[in-house]
Design a protein around this motif. Structure first.
Motif, PDB file in Angstrom:
ATOM      1  N   MET A   1      36.190  28.945  59.418  1.00 46.24           N
ATOM      2  CA  MET A   1      36.787  28.773  58.097  1.00 46.24           C
ATOM      3  C   MET A   1      38.293  28.559  58.280  1.00 46.24           C
ATOM      4  SD  MET A   1      36.787  31.349  54.754  1.00 46.24           S
ATOM      5  CE  MET A   1      35.067  31.144  54.356  1.00 46.24           C
ATOM      6  N   HIS A   2      38.824  27.564  57.600  1.00 46.21           N
ATOM      7  CA  HIS A   2      40.262  27.278  57.647  1.00 46.21           C
ATOM      8  C   HIS A   2      41.028  28.433  56.989  1.00 46.21           C
ATOM      9  CE1 HIS A   2      44.097  25.341  56.820  1.00 46.21           C
ATOM     10  NE2 HIS A   2      43.765  24.442  57.739  1.00 46.21           N
ATOM     11  N   PRO A   3      42.222  28.777  57.500  1.00 45.24           N
ATOM     12  CA  PRO A   3      42.999  29.874  56.901  1.00 45.24           C
ATOM     13  C   PRO A   3      43.251  29.699  55.398  1.00 45.24           C
ATOM     14  CG  PRO A   3      43.955  29.254  59.001  1.00 45.24           C
ATOM     15  CD  PRO A   3      42.867  28.257  58.717  1.00 45.24           C
ATOM     16  N   ASN A   4      43.461  28.465  54.921  1.00 44.25           N
ATOM     17  CA  ASN A   4      43.685  28.271  53.486  1.00 44.25           C
ATOM     18  C   ASN A   4      42.393  28.431  52.690  1.00 44.25           C
ATOM     19  OD1 ASN A   4      46.446  28.003  53.628  1.00 44.25           O
ATOM     20  ND2 ASN A   4      46.361  25.792  53.941  1.00 44.25           N
ATOM     21  N   GLU A   5      41.242  28.193  53.316  1.00 44.88           N
ATOM     22  CA  GLU A   5      39.973  28.521  52.657  1.00 44.88           C
ATOM     23  C   GLU A   5      39.849  30.036  52.500  1.00 44.88           C
ATOM     24  OE1 GLU A   5      36.925  24.900  53.772  1.00 44.88           O
ATOM     25  OE2 GLU A   5      37.090  26.569  55.202  1.00 44.88           O
ATOM     26  N   GLU A   6      40.335  30.759  53.493  1.00 45.50           N
ATOM     27  CA  GLU A   6      40.334  32.222  53.400  1.00 45.50           C
ATOM     28  C   GLU A   6      41.228  32.702  52.262  1.00 45.50           C
ATOM     29  OE1 GLU A   6      41.189  33.992  57.220  1.00 45.50           O
ATOM     30  OE2 GLU A   6      39.569  32.853  58.184  1.00 45.50           O
ATOM     31  N   VAL A   7      42.352  32.032  52.060  1.00 41.37           N
ATOM     32  CA  VAL A   7      43.239  32.376  50.936  1.00 41.37           C
ATOM     33  C   VAL A   7      42.490  32.198  49.615  1.00 41.37           C
ATOM     34  CG1 VAL A   7      45.338  31.705  49.670  1.00 41.37           C
ATOM     35  CG2 VAL A   7      45.382  31.848  52.172  1.00 41.37           C
ATOM     36  N   LEU A   8      41.787  31.076  49.478  1.00 38.51           N
ATOM     37  CA  LEU A   8      41.037  30.832  48.235  1.00 38.51           C
ATOM     38  C   LEU A   8      39.873  31.810  48.088  1.00 38.51           C
ATOM     39  CD1 LEU A   8      41.016  26.931  48.011  1.00 38.51           C
ATOM     40  CD2 LEU A   8      42.515  28.577  46.844  1.00 38.51           C
ATOM     41  N   GLU A   9      39.209  32.131  49.167  1.00 39.05           N
ATOM     42  CA  GLU A   9      38.131  33.128  49.122  1.00 39.05           C
ATOM     43  C   GLU A   9      38.673  34.476  48.653  1.00 39.05           C
ATOM     44  OE1 GLU A   9      34.567  34.970  49.150  1.00 39.05           O
ATOM     45  OE2 GLU A   9      34.774  32.819  49.543  1.00 39.05           O
ATOM     46  N   THR A  10      39.824  34.868  49.195  1.00 43.33           N
ATOM     47  CA  THR A  10      40.464  36.121  48.768  1.00 43.33           C
ATOM     48  C   THR A  10      40.822  36.064  47.284  1.00 43.33           C
ATOM     49  OG1 THR A  10      41.349  36.526  50.974  1.00 43.33           O
ATOM     50  CG2 THR A  10      42.465  37.633  49.140  1.00 43.33           C
ATOM     51  N   PHE A  11      41.405  34.945  46.851  1.00 41.60           N
ATOM     52  CA  PHE A  11      41.812  34.772  45.454  1.00 41.60           C
ATOM     53  C   PHE A  11      40.611  34.932  44.516  1.00 41.60           C
ATOM     54  CE2 PHE A  11      42.668  32.152  41.711  1.00 41.60           C
ATOM     55  CZ  PHE A  11      43.930  32.574  41.343  1.00 41.60           C
ATOM     56  N   TYR A  12      39.539  34.196  44.782  1.00 38.32           N
ATOM     57  CA  TYR A  12      38.398  34.216  43.863  1.00 38.32           C
ATOM     58  C   TYR A  12      37.551  35.476  43.980  1.00 38.32           C
ATOM     59  CZ  TYR A  12      39.525  29.631  42.133  1.00 38.32           C
ATOM     60  OH  TYR A  12      40.169  28.586  41.534  1.00 38.32           O
ATOM     61  N   SER A  13      37.446  36.052  45.161  1.00 36.98           N
ATOM     62  CA  SER A  13      36.704  37.316  45.254  1.00 36.98           C
ATOM     63  C   SER A  13      37.475  38.415  44.516  1.00 36.98           C
ATOM     64  CB  SER A  13      36.419  37.698  46.703  1.00 36.98           C
ATOM     65  OG  SER A  13      37.594  37.968  47.414  1.00 36.98           O
ATOM     66  N   ALA A  14      38.813  38.378  44.570  1.00 33.54           N
ATOM     67  CA  ALA A  14      39.621  39.332  43.802  1.00 33.54           C
ATOM     68  C   ALA A  14      39.469  39.090  42.304  1.00 33.54           C
ATOM     69  CB  ALA A  14      41.088  39.231  44.217  1.00 33.54           C
ATOM     70  N   PHE A  15      39.414  37.829  41.887  1.00 33.71           N
ATOM     71  CA  PHE A  15      39.201  37.496  40.475  1.00 33.71           C
ATOM     72  C   PHE A  15      37.855  38.063  40.020  1.00 33.71           C
ATOM     73  CE2 PHE A  15      39.453  33.584  37.392  1.00 33.71           C
ATOM     74  CZ  PHE A  15      39.673  34.426  36.317  1.00 33.71           C
ATOM     75  N   LYS A  16      36.829  37.833  40.806  1.00 33.92           N
ATOM     76  CA  LYS A  16      35.491  38.332  40.481  1.00 33.92           C
ATOM     77  C   LYS A  16      35.491  39.860  40.378  1.00 33.92           C
ATOM     78  CE  LYS A  16      30.704  37.863  41.932  1.00 33.92           C
ATOM     79  NZ  LYS A  16      29.975  36.693  41.493  1.00 33.92           N
ATOM     80  N   ALA A  17      36.300  40.522  41.216  1.00 35.24           N
ATOM     81  CA  ALA A  17      36.392  41.980  41.236  1.00 35.24           C
ATOM     82  C   ALA A  17      37.408  42.526  40.222  1.00 35.24           C
ATOM     83  CB  ALA A  17      36.759  42.456  42.636  1.00 35.24           C
ATOM     84  N   HIS A  18      38.008  41.641  39.415  1.00 31.79           N
ATOM     85  CA  HIS A  18      39.006  42.017  38.408  1.00 31.79           C
ATOM     86  C   HIS A  18      40.220  42.698  39.049  1.00 31.79           C
ATOM     87  CE1 HIS A  18      35.780  42.093  34.968  1.00 31.79           C
ATOM     88  NE2 HIS A  18      35.718  41.006  35.718  1.00 31.79           N
ATOM     89  N   ASP A  19      40.720  42.105  40.121  1.00 31.93           N
ATOM     90  CA  ASP A  19      41.850  42.653  40.863  1.00 31.93           C
ATOM     91  C   ASP A  19      43.015  41.652  40.859  1.00 31.93           C
ATOM     92  OD1 ASP A  19      43.655  43.714  42.683  1.00 31.93           O
ATOM     93  OD2 ASP A  19      42.148  44.147  44.212  1.00 31.93           O
ATOM     94  N   PRO A  20      43.813  41.629  39.774  1.00 30.75           N
ATOM     95  CA  PRO A  20      44.889  40.639  39.681  1.00 30.75           C
ATOM     96  C   PRO A  20      45.995  40.836  40.724  1.00 30.75           C
ATOM     97  CG  PRO A  20      45.060  42.217  37.894  1.00 30.75           C
ATOM     98  CD  PRO A  20      43.761  42.503  38.600  1.00 30.75           C
TER      99      PRO A  20
END
Length: 164
Positions: A1-20
Motif C-alpha cells: 500500500m502506498h503511504p498516501n493510501e495509508e493516509v486516506l485509510e487513516t482519514f476514512y477509518s477515523a471518520f467511520k469511528a467518529h474521531d475528528p
C-alpha cells in the motif's frame, strides 16, 4: 500500500469511528477543503467542519468508504454518509467522491464531489427538489453552512475560554 493510501485509510477509518482529531491529523497545516455545501474553506475552519459534522451526526452518522487510490501526489476515495439532517430529521444518503493532493505525507487539498440537487432533495425536501439545481439554492446552502460553522467555532472558543 502506498503511504498516501495509508493516509486516506487513516482519514476514512477515523471518520467511520467518529474521531475528528485523528481525521484532521491527516491534514496539512494549510489545508484547503472544497465541496458543494461548504464551498472553499481553509485551515482551522476545514478542520472544525469535521468536528461539527461528526458531533451533529451523532450516533445516526454512518460512514462507508471504498476504492482508495493514491500515488506520490494525488489520490481519491469513494464514500457514503448516511445521517439525519435538520430539525425534521430527514434521512440523507450522500454518495461522495473525494479527491486529494498530498504534500509531505499530509493532505494539502481535499475536494468532495457530490450531487447537490440529490442532497438537497433529501435534506431540505420539496424546496430542495424544486430549487436544488439552481445557483441561488447552492449559494444559500453555502451561506447557511458557513453560518453554522462560524457559530460552531464561536461556541468552541467560548467553551475553551470558560474551561481556562
Amino acid at each position: 500500500m502506498h503511504p498516501n493510501e495509508e493516509v486516506l485509510e487513516t482519514f476514512y477509518s477515523a471518520f467511520k469511528a467518529h474521531d475528528p482529531e485523528k481525521m484532521t491529523a491527516c491534514y496539512g497545516k494549510n489545508i484547503t477543503f472544497t465541496d458543494p455545501a461548504f464551498g472553499n474553506i481553509k485551515g482551522d475552519r476545514a478542520r472544525a467542519m469535521w468536528f461539527m459534522l461528526i458531533e451533529r451526526g451523532g450516533s445516526n452518522l454512518e460512514i462507508n468508504y471504498s476504492d482508495i487510490q493514491a500515488n506520490d501526489y494525488n489520490g481519491s476515495a469513494k464514500w457514503t454518509a448516511t445521517y439525519l439532517f435538520g430539525p425534521k430529521k430527514r434521512k440523507v444518503v450522500n454518495h461522495v467522491v473525494g479527491t486529494f493532493y498530498f504534500q509531505n505525507g499530509k493532505i494539502l487539498q481535499h475536494t468532495d464531489h457530490f450531487n447537490l440537487w440529490r442532497w438537497s432533495r433529501q435534506a431540505i425536501g420539496f424546496k430542495g427538489l424544486i430549487l436544488g439545481w439552481s445557483n441561488a439554492m447552492k449559494l444559500k446552502i453555502q451561506q447557511q453552512s458557513s453560518k453554522s460553522l462560524s457559530g460552531y467555532l464561536q461556541n468552541m472558543r467560548s467553551f475553551k475560554e470558560e474551561a481556562s
